[in-house]
Design a protein around this motif. Structure first.
Motif, PDB file in Angstrom:
ATOM      1  N   GLY A  15     -28.128  11.961  27.828  1.00  0.00           N
ATOM      2  CA  GLY A  15     -27.970  12.489  28.852  1.00  0.00           C
ATOM      3  C   GLY A  15     -29.021  13.028  29.822  1.00  0.00           C
ATOM      4  N   VAL A  16     -30.114  13.806  28.960  1.00  0.00           N
ATOM      5  CA  VAL A  16     -31.090  14.538  29.678  1.00  0.00           C
ATOM      6  C   VAL A  16     -32.303  13.287  29.918  1.00  0.00           C
ATOM      7  N   GLU A  17     -32.425  12.381  29.196  1.00  0.00           N
ATOM      8  CA  GLU A  17     -33.467  11.091  29.627  1.00  0.00           C
ATOM      9  C   GLU A  17     -32.920  10.545  31.005  1.00  0.00           C
ATOM     10  N   CYS A  18     -31.414  10.320  30.906  1.00  0.00           N
ATOM     11  CA  CYS A  18     -30.891   9.750  32.266  1.00  0.00           C
ATOM     12  C   CYS A  18     -31.110  10.575  33.405  1.00  0.00           C
ATOM     13  N   VAL A  19     -30.997  11.989  33.305  1.00  0.00           N
ATOM     14  CA  VAL A  19     -31.215  12.597  34.423  1.00  0.00           C
ATOM     15  C   VAL A  19     -32.514  12.941  34.871  1.00  0.00           C
ATOM     16  N   ARG A  20     -33.544  12.870  33.908  1.00  0.00           N
ATOM     17  CA  ARG A  20     -34.846  13.118  34.194  1.00  0.00           C
ATOM     18  C   ARG A  20     -35.411  11.854  34.957  1.00  0.00           C
ATOM     19  N   ARG A  21     -34.832  10.487  34.466  1.00  0.00           N
ATOM     20  CA  ARG A  21     -35.421   9.296  34.978  1.00  0.00           C
ATOM     21  C   ARG A  21     -34.864   9.394  36.513  1.00  0.00           C
ATOM     22  N   LEU A  22     -33.333   9.747  36.477  1.00  0.00           N
ATOM     23  CA  LEU A  22     -32.864   9.761  37.936  1.00  0.00           C
ATOM     24  C   LEU A  22     -33.749  10.698  38.997  1.00  0.00           C
ATOM     25  N   GLU A  23     -34.181  11.877  38.591  1.00  0.00           N
ATOM     26  CA  GLU A  23     -34.781  12.679  39.384  1.00  0.00           C
ATOM     27  C   GLU A  23     -36.336  12.095  39.763  1.00  0.00           C
ATOM     28  N   ARG A  24     -36.695  11.319  38.767  1.00  0.00           N
ATOM     29  CA  ARG A  24     -38.223  10.789  39.159  1.00  0.00           C
ATOM     30  C   ARG A  24     -37.937   9.495  40.103  1.00  0.00           C
ATOM     31  N   ARG A  25     -37.135   8.713  39.976  1.00  0.00           N
ATOM     32  CA  ARG A  25     -37.063   7.607  40.916  1.00  0.00           C
ATOM     33  C   ARG A  25     -36.005   7.399  42.128  1.00  0.00           C
ATOM     34  N   LEU A  26     -35.362   8.569  42.214  1.00  0.00           N
ATOM     35  CA  LEU A  26     -34.304   8.866  43.290  1.00  0.00           C
ATOM     36  C   LEU A  26     -35.066   9.785  44.372  1.00  0.00           C
ATOM     37  N   PRO A  28     -34.678  12.613  47.092  1.00  0.00           N
ATOM     38  CA  PRO A  28     -33.737  13.903  47.388  1.00  0.00           C
ATOM     39  C   PRO A  28     -32.549  13.400  48.205  1.00  0.00           C
ATOM     40  N   GLY A  29     -32.637  12.800  49.265  1.00  0.00           N
ATOM     41  CA  GLY A  29     -31.689  12.414  50.152  1.00  0.00           C
ATOM     42  C   GLY A  29     -30.779  11.228  49.639  1.00  0.00           C
ATOM     43  N   GLU A  30     -31.194  10.449  48.676  1.00  0.00           N
ATOM     44  CA  GLU A  30     -30.704   9.310  47.999  1.00  0.00           C
ATOM     45  C   GLU A  30     -29.084   9.792  47.317  1.00  0.00           C
ATOM     46  N   ALA A  31     -29.360  10.990  46.756  1.00  0.00           N
ATOM     47  CA  ALA A  31     -27.801  11.145  45.902  1.00  0.00           C
ATOM     48  C   ALA A  31     -28.172  12.557  45.373  1.00  0.00           C
ATOM     49  N   GLU A  32     -26.836  13.059  45.240  1.00  0.00           N
ATOM     50  CA  GLU A  32     -26.670  14.476  44.687  1.00  0.00           C
ATOM     51  C   GLU A  32     -26.462  14.311  43.246  1.00  0.00           C
ATOM     52  N   LEU A  33     -27.298  15.179  42.517  1.00  0.00           N
ATOM     53  CA  LEU A  33     -27.354  14.891  40.920  1.00  0.00           C
ATOM     54  C   LEU A  33     -26.544  16.237  40.361  1.00  0.00           C
ATOM     55  N   THR A  34     -25.687  15.975  39.476  1.00  0.00           N
ATOM     56  CA  THR A  34     -25.239  17.232  38.931  1.00  0.00           C
ATOM     57  C   THR A  34     -25.009  16.661  37.216  1.00  0.00           C
ATOM     58  N   LEU A  35     -25.001  17.839  36.404  1.00  0.00           N
ATOM     59  CA  LEU A  35     -25.025  17.742  35.039  1.00  0.00           C
ATOM     60  C   LEU A  35     -24.074  18.782  34.546  1.00  0.00           C
ATOM     61  N   VAL A  36     -23.188  18.363  33.803  1.00  0.00           N
ATOM     62  CA  VAL A  36     -22.206  19.081  32.939  1.00  0.00           C
ATOM     63  C   VAL A  36     -22.539  19.316  31.487  1.00  0.00           C
ATOM     64  N   THR A  37     -22.836  20.602  31.071  1.00  0.00           N
ATOM     65  CA  THR A  37     -23.160  20.991  29.791  1.00  0.00           C
ATOM     66  C   THR A  37     -22.932  22.335  29.487  1.00  0.00           C
ATOM     67  N   PRO A  38     -22.403  22.606  28.166  1.00  0.00           N
ATOM     68  CA  PRO A  38     -22.075  23.944  27.890  1.00  0.00           C
ATOM     69  C   PRO A  38     -23.278  24.905  27.721  1.00  0.00           C
ATOM     70  N   PHE A  39     -24.489  24.211  27.502  1.00  0.00           N
ATOM     71  CA  PHE A  39     -25.559  24.887  26.951  1.00  0.00           C
ATOM     72  C   PHE A  39     -26.729  24.370  27.900  1.00  0.00           C
ATOM     73  N   ALA A  40     -27.615  25.111  28.645  1.00  0.00           N
ATOM     74  CA  ALA A  40     -28.660  24.649  29.541  1.00  0.00           C
ATOM     75  C   ALA A  40     -30.088  24.210  28.604  1.00  0.00           C
ATOM     76  N   TYR A  41     -29.924  23.768  27.435  1.00  0.00           N
ATOM     77  CA  TYR A  41     -30.947  23.129  26.780  1.00  0.00           C
ATOM     78  C   TYR A  41     -30.422  22.067  26.041  1.00  0.00           C
ATOM     79  N   GLN A  42     -31.554  21.039  25.747  1.00  0.00           N
ATOM     80  CA  GLN A  42     -31.530  19.882  25.102  1.00  0.00           C
ATOM     81  C   GLN A  42     -31.735  20.270  23.587  1.00  0.00           C
ATOM     82  N   LEU A  43     -30.952  19.975  22.624  1.00  0.00           N
ATOM     83  CA  LEU A  43     -30.975  20.384  21.037  1.00  0.00           C
ATOM     84  C   LEU A  43     -31.783  18.888  20.560  1.00  0.00           C
ATOM     85  N   TYR A  44     -32.784  19.223  19.719  1.00  0.00           N
ATOM     86  CA  TYR A  44     -33.333  18.274  18.895  1.00  0.00           C
ATOM     87  C   TYR A  44     -32.742  18.407  17.560  1.00  0.00           C
TER      88      TYR A  44
END
Length: 454
Positions: A15-26, A28-44
């Motif tokens: 999910g995080v890799e997807c969101v970061r790439r969307l942010e880089r390649r879209l 701001p006017g092309e799309a609205e990005l939303t992420l659903v997660t219980p915790f605002a961190y990526q767990l390694y």
């Protein structure tokens, strides 16, 4: 015109890799990005056993999603509990326990997996898992508290029971957990003069005939020899028949007095997948090589929750639920979402497995990078080098490297943080698998709120 809404579920590797790439390649006017997660961190996740053993601090492998000011994705703190594909609605239970409907134009499902359990009497009430940051931190407290309680006990039988530990699951998670925690207790017991070190016994059991079969016979035997040398008793072809608060019964008839049962016997796709009413493969959502859900052009699934065809292996093989696949799938799905948005061709996912690394703590490790079999310090260097390079941020890399260095120089510490002062928490208390809706309940929720949203 209203910007199309791209909703991503899950903040794991995929999910995080997807969101970061969307942010880089879209733009701001092309799309609205939303992420659903219980915790605002990526767990390694691969380094959880080192958190449980105290080699790493919890925050060192929890990579904040709010740290950077340049990211524009809206984060909804909560968990997706149902999806209505027909209405293009994702039902979310927020951390304030409200149920809200999030509409989407494009949906990326990366909810990950949960611990796989079986209908074993007493299992979910008496076993610990090793899937979340809270579980790892809690297990560390629990294991150290067993030494304290054994030291305080006047009952020899209770003392012996508290110093026996059972880990179920001979995969990477179970093997690394047993190895790392055994080192912790071996070092800690030297600070308890009243305790006999020979009373500490670790059991690693698995129903499979081999330990970590993906490593191959040679490396698998090497890992097994390391664990035997440390005094860990390995039982293969064995599982749990029943679990109680003070003893565990194995399927071979043995009864082990213990207050510590750690269950790591595999994972299954998030229960969210069952709410879609779509085709699955062993519980994982069936998708094509482009990770698109057949019949739903704007819906993609990846990571542990999706049965992504493994084109490198061919046939009916699907990609294993590993971090290296999830991270790469995230990038391909982002590109395919953008391609769908722009009316372009999608590309299939293909990646040849780079190998495996198993960190057994200290100087012990076995690794198989690109098919090359290593053990000892070279394997340890490869294992830690791989994990370090895979960490997404410089802050995380610095924290992990500092923790490793301090542990190598100063050794372990045996501090309890106080979790044990609260009520006991077991496997059933951490993963919230009973919060999901049925497909019928999803439909009712969407229909009930439709007039108000119209």
């Amino acid at each position: 015109m209203t910007r199309p809404r791209i909703l991503v579920v899950g903040a794991g590797f995929a999910g995080v890799e997807c969101v970061r790439r969307l942010e880089r390649r879209l733009s701001p006017g092309e799309a609205e990005l939303t992420l659903v997660t219980p915790f605002a961190y990526q767990l390694y996740l691969p380094l959880l056993p080192q958190v449980a053993s105290g080699v790493l601090t919890p925050q060192s492998i929890a990579l904040s999603l709010r740290r950077s000011k340049k990211y524009r994705t809206r984060i909804i703190p909560g968990g997706a509990i149902g999806v209505d594909l027909a209405s293009k609605v994702c039902v979310v239970r927020t951390i304030t326990d409200q149920i809200v409907n999030e509409r989407y134009d494009y949906l990326v499902l990366a909810p990950g997996s949960v611990t796989r359990t079986f209908d074993i009497p007493g299992l979910v009430d008496n076993a610990f898992g090793m899937k979340t940051l809270a579980e790892a931190a809690y297990i560390r407290d629990h294991v150290i508290s067993q030494l304290d309680l054994a030291d305080a006990s006047q009952d020899p039988a209770e003392r012996a029971a508290r110093l026996q530990f059972v880990v179920v699951g001979g995969g990477y998670a179970g093997t690394e957990t047993a190895a790392c925690l055994q080192r912790l207790t071996h070092a800690a017991v030297k600070r308890y003069p009243r305790l006999d070190p020979s009373l500490i016994k670790w059991h690693l059991i698995d129903i499979a005939p081999k330990l970590m079969p993906e490593l191959g016979d040679k490396l698998g035997r090497s890992a097994q020899e390391i664990l035997h040398r440390r005094g860990i008793e390995i039982s293969l072809g064995v599982s749990i028949e029943k679990a109680g608060p003070t003893e565990v019964t194995f399927t071979d008839g043995r009864v082990v007095p213990t207050h510590t049962l750690i269950w790591t016997a595999g994972v299954v796709a998030s229960p969210l997948i069952a709410t879609l009413g779509a085709e699955t493969v062993r519980g994982r959502l069936a998708v094509n090589a482009e990770m698109n859900l057949p019949g739903h052009d704007g819906v993609f699934a990846l990571g542990d929750a999706a049965a992504v065809p493994d084109r490198a292996k061919g046939g009916d093989a699907v990609c294993p639920p590993t971090a290296q696949h999830a991270m790469r799938q995230g990038k391909v799905v982002a590109d395919n979402v953008i391609a769908t948005l722009r009316g372009q061709a999608l590309r299939p996912y293909e990646h040849k497995d780079l190998g495996l690394v198993v960190d057994l703590g200290g100087k012990d490790a076995v690794s198989k990078p690109l098919g090359l079999e290593l053990h000892g310090l070279p394997a340890q260097a490869v294992a830690r080098g791989y994990h370090w390079s895979a960490l997404r941020t410089g802050v995380a890399k610095t924290r992990v490297l500092t923790n490793w260095t301090l542990n190598a120089i100063a050794g372990d510490d045996f501090v309890r943080t106080g979790f044990q002062a609260r009520r006991p928490a077991k496997l059933k208390d951490f993963e919230y698998t009973d919060t999901y809706l049925t497909p019928e309940q999803v439909r009712e929720q969407v229909e009930a709120s439709a007039p108000r949203e119209g």
